[in-house]
Scaffold this motif. Structure first.
Motif, PDB file in Angstrom:
ATOM      1  N   GLY A  96       0.919  -1.237  -0.145  1.00  0.00           N
ATOM      2  CA  GLY A  96       0.098   0.014  -0.010  1.00  0.00           C
ATOM      3  C   GLY A  96       0.871   1.180  -0.114  1.00  0.00           C
ATOM      4  O   GLY A  96       0.151   2.327   0.288  1.00  0.00           O
ATOM      5  N   ILE A  97       2.190   1.311  -0.369  1.00  0.00           N
ATOM      6  CA  ILE A  97       2.982   2.235  -0.759  1.00  0.00           C
ATOM      7  C   ILE A  97       2.446   3.253  -1.888  1.00  0.00           C
ATOM      8  O   ILE A  97       2.510   2.627  -2.965  1.00  0.00           O
ATOM      9  CB  ILE A  97       4.386   1.966  -0.815  1.00  0.00           C
ATOM     10  N   LYS A  98       2.195   4.497  -1.595  1.00  0.00           N
ATOM     11  CA  LYS A  98       1.850   5.373  -2.644  1.00  0.00           C
ATOM     12  C   LYS A  98       3.064   6.333  -3.101  1.00  0.00           C
ATOM     13  O   LYS A  98       3.861   6.698  -2.013  1.00  0.00           O
ATOM     14  CB  LYS A  98       0.803   6.196  -2.209  1.00  0.00           C
ATOM     15  N   CYS A  99       3.094   6.663  -4.334  1.00  0.00           N
ATOM     16  CA  CYS A  99       3.979   7.697  -4.912  1.00  0.00           C
ATOM     17  C   CYS A  99       3.240   8.996  -5.185  1.00  0.00           C
ATOM     18  O   CYS A  99       2.114   9.005  -5.829  1.00  0.00           O
ATOM     19  CB  CYS A  99       4.749   7.142  -6.289  1.00  0.00           C
ATOM     20  N   ILE A 100       3.561  10.057  -4.432  1.00  0.00           N
ATOM     21  CA  ILE A 100       2.697  11.148  -4.478  1.00  0.00           C
ATOM     22  C   ILE A 100       3.902  12.330  -5.091  1.00  0.00           C
ATOM     23  O   ILE A 100       4.727  12.764  -4.612  1.00  0.00           O
ATOM     24  CB  ILE A 100       2.270  11.666  -3.310  1.00  0.00           C
ATOM     25  N   PRO A 101       3.516  13.054  -6.190  1.00  0.00           N
ATOM     26  CA  PRO A 101       4.258  13.820  -7.080  1.00  0.00           C
ATOM     27  C   PRO A 101       4.337  15.257  -5.915  1.00  0.00           C
ATOM     28  O   PRO A 101       3.437  15.597  -5.256  1.00  0.00           O
ATOM     29  CB  PRO A 101       3.742  14.193  -8.304  1.00  0.00           C
ATOM     30  N   VAL A 102       5.471  15.843  -5.650  1.00  0.00           N
ATOM     31  CA  VAL A 102       5.614  17.154  -4.842  1.00  0.00           C
ATOM     32  C   VAL A 102       6.290  18.250  -5.877  1.00  0.00           C
ATOM     33  O   VAL A 102       7.085  18.296  -6.529  1.00  0.00           O
ATOM     34  CB  VAL A 102       6.607  16.806  -3.823  1.00  0.00           C
ATOM     35  N   ASP A 103       5.423  19.458  -5.511  1.00  0.00           N
ATOM     36  CA  ASP A 103       5.783  20.506  -6.444  1.00  0.00           C
ATOM     37  C   ASP A 103       6.981  21.218  -5.596  1.00  0.00           C
ATOM     38  O   ASP A 103       6.712  21.308  -4.052  1.00  0.00           O
ATOM     39  CB  ASP A 103       4.619  21.567  -6.349  1.00  0.00           C
ATOM     40  N   TYR A 104       8.119  21.707  -5.975  1.00  0.00           N
ATOM     41  CA  TYR A 104       9.103  22.520  -5.433  1.00  0.00           C
ATOM     42  C   TYR A 104       9.244  24.011  -6.124  1.00  0.00           C
ATOM     43  O   TYR A 104       9.133  24.015  -7.340  1.00  0.00           O
ATOM     44  CB  TYR A 104      10.318  21.794  -5.214  1.00  0.00           C
ATOM     45  N   PHE A 105       9.336  24.702  -5.079  1.00  0.00           N
ATOM     46  CA  PHE A 105       9.465  26.242  -5.582  1.00  0.00           C
ATOM     47  C   PHE A 105      11.006  26.564  -5.404  1.00  0.00           C
ATOM     48  O   PHE A 105      11.441  26.593  -4.175  1.00  0.00           O
ATOM     49  CB  PHE A 105       8.535  27.140  -4.839  1.00  0.00           C
ATOM     50  N   HIS A 106      11.528  26.887  -6.117  1.00  0.00           N
ATOM     51  CA  HIS A 106      13.048  27.154  -6.191  1.00  0.00           C
ATOM     52  C   HIS A 106      13.306  28.859  -6.082  1.00  0.00           C
ATOM     53  O   HIS A 106      12.787  29.573  -6.765  1.00  0.00           O
ATOM     54  CB  HIS A 106      14.074  26.616  -7.092  1.00  0.00           C
ATOM     55  N   PHE A 107      14.085  29.272  -4.912  1.00  0.00           N
ATOM     56  CA  PHE A 107      14.271  30.604  -5.259  1.00  0.00           C
ATOM     57  C   PHE A 107      15.812  30.766  -4.600  1.00  0.00           C
ATOM     58  O   PHE A 107      16.195  30.402  -3.605  1.00  0.00           O
ATOM     59  CB  PHE A 107      13.684  31.584  -4.203  1.00  0.00           C
ATOM     60  N   GLY A 108      16.653  31.119  -5.531  1.00  0.00           N
ATOM     61  CA  GLY A 108      18.187  31.283  -5.060  1.00  0.00           C
ATOM     62  C   GLY A 108      18.576  29.824  -4.806  1.00  0.00           C
ATOM     63  O   GLY A 108      18.319  28.834  -5.750  1.00  0.00           O
ATOM     64  N   ASP A 109      19.250  29.666  -3.835  1.00  0.00           N
ATOM     65  CA  ASP A 109      19.788  28.494  -3.545  1.00  0.00           C
ATOM     66  C   ASP A 109      19.011  27.507  -2.643  1.00  0.00           C
ATOM     67  O   ASP A 109      19.367  26.044  -2.308  1.00  0.00           O
ATOM     68  CB  ASP A 109      21.050  28.282  -2.672  1.00  0.00           C
ATOM     69  N   PHE A 110      17.822  27.967  -2.379  1.00  0.00           N
ATOM     70  CA  PHE A 110      16.710  27.241  -1.495  1.00  0.00           C
ATOM     71  C   PHE A 110      15.653  26.538  -2.357  1.00  0.00           C
ATOM     72  O   PHE A 110      15.215  27.160  -3.477  1.00  0.00           O
ATOM     73  CB  PHE A 110      16.281  28.000  -0.326  1.00  0.00           C
ATOM     74  N   ARG A 111      15.022  25.633  -1.609  1.00  0.00           N
ATOM     75  CA  ARG A 111      13.903  24.710  -2.217  1.00  0.00           C
ATOM     76  C   ARG A 111      12.731  24.858  -1.265  1.00  0.00           C
ATOM     77  O   ARG A 111      12.956  24.634   0.217  1.00  0.00           O
ATOM     78  CB  ARG A 111      14.124  23.639  -2.342  1.00  0.00           C
ATOM     79  N   TYR A 112      11.493  25.150  -1.727  1.00  0.00           N
ATOM     80  CA  TYR A 112      10.250  25.195  -0.980  1.00  0.00           C
ATOM     81  C   TYR A 112       9.261  24.262  -1.161  1.00  0.00           C
ATOM     82  O   TYR A 112       9.079  24.350  -2.551  1.00  0.00           O
ATOM     83  CB  TYR A 112       9.947  26.905  -0.682  1.00  0.00           C
ATOM     84  N   THR A 113       8.680  23.820  -0.340  1.00  0.00           N
ATOM     85  CA  THR A 113       7.291  23.145  -1.003  1.00  0.00           C
ATOM     86  C   THR A 113       6.128  24.114  -0.839  1.00  0.00           C
ATOM     87  O   THR A 113       5.029  23.533  -1.233  1.00  0.00           O
ATOM     88  CB  THR A 113       7.222  21.892   0.055  1.00  0.00           C
TER      89      THR A 113
END
Length: 80
Positions: free
Chosen positions: A44-61
């Motif tokens: 029952g393991i699921k794969c869920i796509p995640v959006d990332y927002f990049h600004f400079g050297d950092f990544r945000y969800t």
């Protein structure tokens, strides 16, 4: 249907498990094998796509966090 994009996710026997979305080889690492998909379905393991927002050297969800940091740091990416 994907909550983030609003686009429906195709449901096929390979990625559907008891009405819920499970593994789909087009959603993640192409090195995942059919036996990996079988194991995912078995447990029952699921794969869920995640959006990332990049600004400079950092990544945000969270887009609001990325915008807040951009406003604190500088106005545009060209200023980074």
């Amino acid at each position: 249907m994907s909550k983030k994009s609003g686009k429906p996710t195709p449901r096929t026997p390979a990625n559907t498990d008891k009405g819920g979305l499970a593994a789909s080889p087009d959603l993640f690492d192409p090195t995942v094998t059919p036996s990996d998909l079988d194991e995912m379905a078995k447990y029952g393991i699921k794969c869920i796509p995640v959006d990332y927002f990049h600004f400079g050297d950092f990544r945000y969800t969270n887009l609001a966090d990325a915008i807040a940091q951009a406003k604190r740091g500088c106005g545009t990416l060209s200023e980074v």
